[in-house]
Design an enzyme around this catalytic site. Structure first.
Site, PDB file in Angstrom:
ATOM      1  N   TYR A 143       8.169 -13.048  29.316  1.00 60.72           N
ATOM      2  CA  TYR A 143       7.750 -12.398  30.378  1.00 60.72           C
ATOM      3  C   TYR A 143       6.550 -11.483  30.414  1.00 60.72           C
ATOM      4  CZ  TYR A 143      12.544 -12.269  32.292  1.00 60.72           C
ATOM      5  OH  TYR A 143      13.688 -12.336  33.013  1.00 60.72           O
ATOM      6  N   LYS A 191      15.631 -22.109  20.466  1.00 65.06           N
ATOM      7  CA  LYS A 191      15.493 -23.446  20.928  1.00 65.06           C
ATOM      8  C   LYS A 191      14.598 -24.144  19.635  1.00 65.06           C
ATOM      9  CE  LYS A 191      15.866 -26.984  23.539  1.00 65.06           C
ATOM     10  NZ  LYS A 191      17.225 -27.716  23.595  1.00 65.06           N
ATOM     11  N   ASP A 223      20.970 -24.123  24.648  1.00 68.48           N
ATOM     12  CA  ASP A 223      21.743 -24.871  25.557  1.00 68.48           C
ATOM     13  C   ASP A 223      23.091 -25.213  24.871  1.00 68.48           C
ATOM     14  OD1 ASP A 223      20.604 -26.443  23.312  1.00 68.48           O
ATOM     15  OD2 ASP A 223      20.198 -28.208  24.350  1.00 68.48           O
ATOM     16  N   ASP A 247      18.005 -13.037  29.273  1.00 67.42           N
ATOM     17  CA  ASP A 247      17.906 -13.003  30.612  1.00 67.42           C
ATOM     18  C   ASP A 247      19.229 -13.883  31.260  1.00 67.42           C
ATOM     19  OD1 ASP A 247      17.404 -11.976  33.384  1.00 67.42           O
ATOM     20  OD2 ASP A 247      16.455 -13.964  33.771  1.00 67.42           O
ATOM     21  N   ASP A 251      23.629 -12.936  32.040  1.00 67.23           N
ATOM     22  CA  ASP A 251      24.460 -13.067  33.202  1.00 67.23           C
ATOM     23  C   ASP A 251      25.426 -14.179  33.231  1.00 67.23           C
ATOM     24  OD1 ASP A 251      22.413 -11.467  34.768  1.00 67.23           O
ATOM     25  OD2 ASP A 251      22.274 -13.005  36.527  1.00 67.23           O
TER      26      ASP A 251
END
Ligand code: IPM
Ligand code: MN
Length: 357
Positions: A143, A191, A223, A247, A251
């Site tokens: 970001y 990751k 994942d 992020d 959600d």
């Protein structure tokens, strides 16, 4: 008399309506527990662009810096969503606010409400009892990493993911601190099989874990974590991860309980902290007095607990929210075939509960 000073940023869409309820409840609590509350409004998001041409004006920033906590509604306006060439966007205000206030950790508790489990997209037995906390790093990673942009011919674009040791250590220690008060498990999501930043996260995680021998540490690829959140949400206690992964995963995590309109969040900062519902500005409902104010009211509960260390005050707000749901005094999104109440009616009912308790 203890003094509390808060900044109130309603923002866009349903923001002003839900914030009004959150503020009413905050005022009722302060009256009951004898605190002197002062508050001041600031503008942020699309409404600030309309008013002064920028989404997070300096005046709003100064107000936040000068306050003990910030109660925040929502930002976003459809007129910007499908216009990728807009020069100023409401979201830029949010990112600037996060960076300038040093809001390094976004905390989203994921809890189930018995009466809403049937709204979950998952089987009830999978979500019933799920209770975990997502901690998302909020001021680093892709970001904010630079360089970011386009090549001269416009046909190549790039973002940069950057993390420093200090940023990773700070948030991992916070995760362990919360896990110590909960069910003593931290899942560090990365990751590391592909990304250098993730390998730094994992290395630091391995260094820090032995400092917390009472807490179980689990490392998980993002994942796999995305899968586990829907397959076995009850296996998490505290999940901590970097900005972009957080992020996306938050959600996902927020909808599995079926209660998106109920979930609050806290963004812990270096200078001050911000409390806001996790749902967005829901422009279709703006001005109709139908939006669910409970996530904002529960954000006010988090504010008392996290910003002021006032646990009884937070608990009373939670109790009042639970009572309103039991009594069926809820907005249409969570009304179970019963009568639906307006945003203001729900807020007033909860204020009365607190006053008469
Ligand atoms: C969030 C939002 C923001 C983000 C957007 C509005 C910039 O999706 O708070 O999760 O991506 O961080
Ligand atoms: Mn998001």
């Amino acid at each position: 008399m203890k003094k509390l000073k808060i900044a109130v940023l309603p923002g866009d869409g349903i923001g002003p309506e839900i914030i009004e309820q959150g503020l009413k409840i905050t005022m009722a609590i302060c009256k009951k527990f004898d605190y002197e509350l002062s508050y001041e409004y600031g503008i942020v998001g699309a409404c600030a662009i309309d008013a002064v041409g920028e989404p997070y004006p300096k005046k709003t920033h100064d107000l936040c810096m000068d306050s003990d906590a910030v109660l925040f509604g929502a930002i976003g306006d459809p007129k910007y969503d499908n216009n990728p060439s807009a020069k100023v966007r409401p979201e830029q205000g949010l990112l600037k606010m996060r960076k300038d206030l040093g809001l390094y950790a976004n905390i989203r508790p994921v809890t189930t409400f018995q009466s809403l489990i049937h709204k979950s997209p998952l089987r009830a037995d999978l979500v019933d009892g799920a209770d975990f906390m997502c901690i998302r790093e909020l001021t680093g990673g892709m970001y904010f990493g630079r360089p970011q942009g386009r090549s001269e011919d416009g046909n190549t674009a790039y973002d940069t993911c950057v993390y420093t040791r200090e940023e990773v250590e700070r948030i991992l220690h916070l995760a362990y601190k919360y896990a110590a008060k909960r069910n003593k498990k931290v899942t560090i999501v990365d990751k590391a099989n592909v990304l250098a930043t993730s390998r730094l996260w994992r290395q630091i995680g391995q260094e820090i874990a032995p400092q917390y021998p009472d807490i179980e540490t689990e490392f998980m690829f993002v994942d796999n974590a995305a899968m586990r959140i829907i397959q076995w949400p009850k296996s998490f206690d505290v999940l901590v991860t970097e900005n972009l992964f957080g992020d996306i995963l938050t959600d996902e995590a927020s909808v599995i309980t079926g209660s998106l309109g109920m979930l609050p969040s806290a963004s812990i900062g270096i200078h001050t902290s911000v409390f806001e519902p996790i749902h967005g500005s829901y422009p279709q409902a703006a001005g109709k007095n139908i939006a669910n104010p409970l996530a904002t009211i529960l954000s006010a509960a988090l504010m008392f607990e996290y910003a002021f260390g006032m646990m009884n005050e937070g608990a009373l707000i939670r109790e009042a929210v639970a009572a309103s749901m039991e009594a069926g005094i809820v907005t249409e999104d969570i009304a179970n075939n019963g009568k639906a109440y307006s945003t203001t009616e729900v807020g007033e009912w909860i204020v009365n509960y607190i006053v008469n308790k």
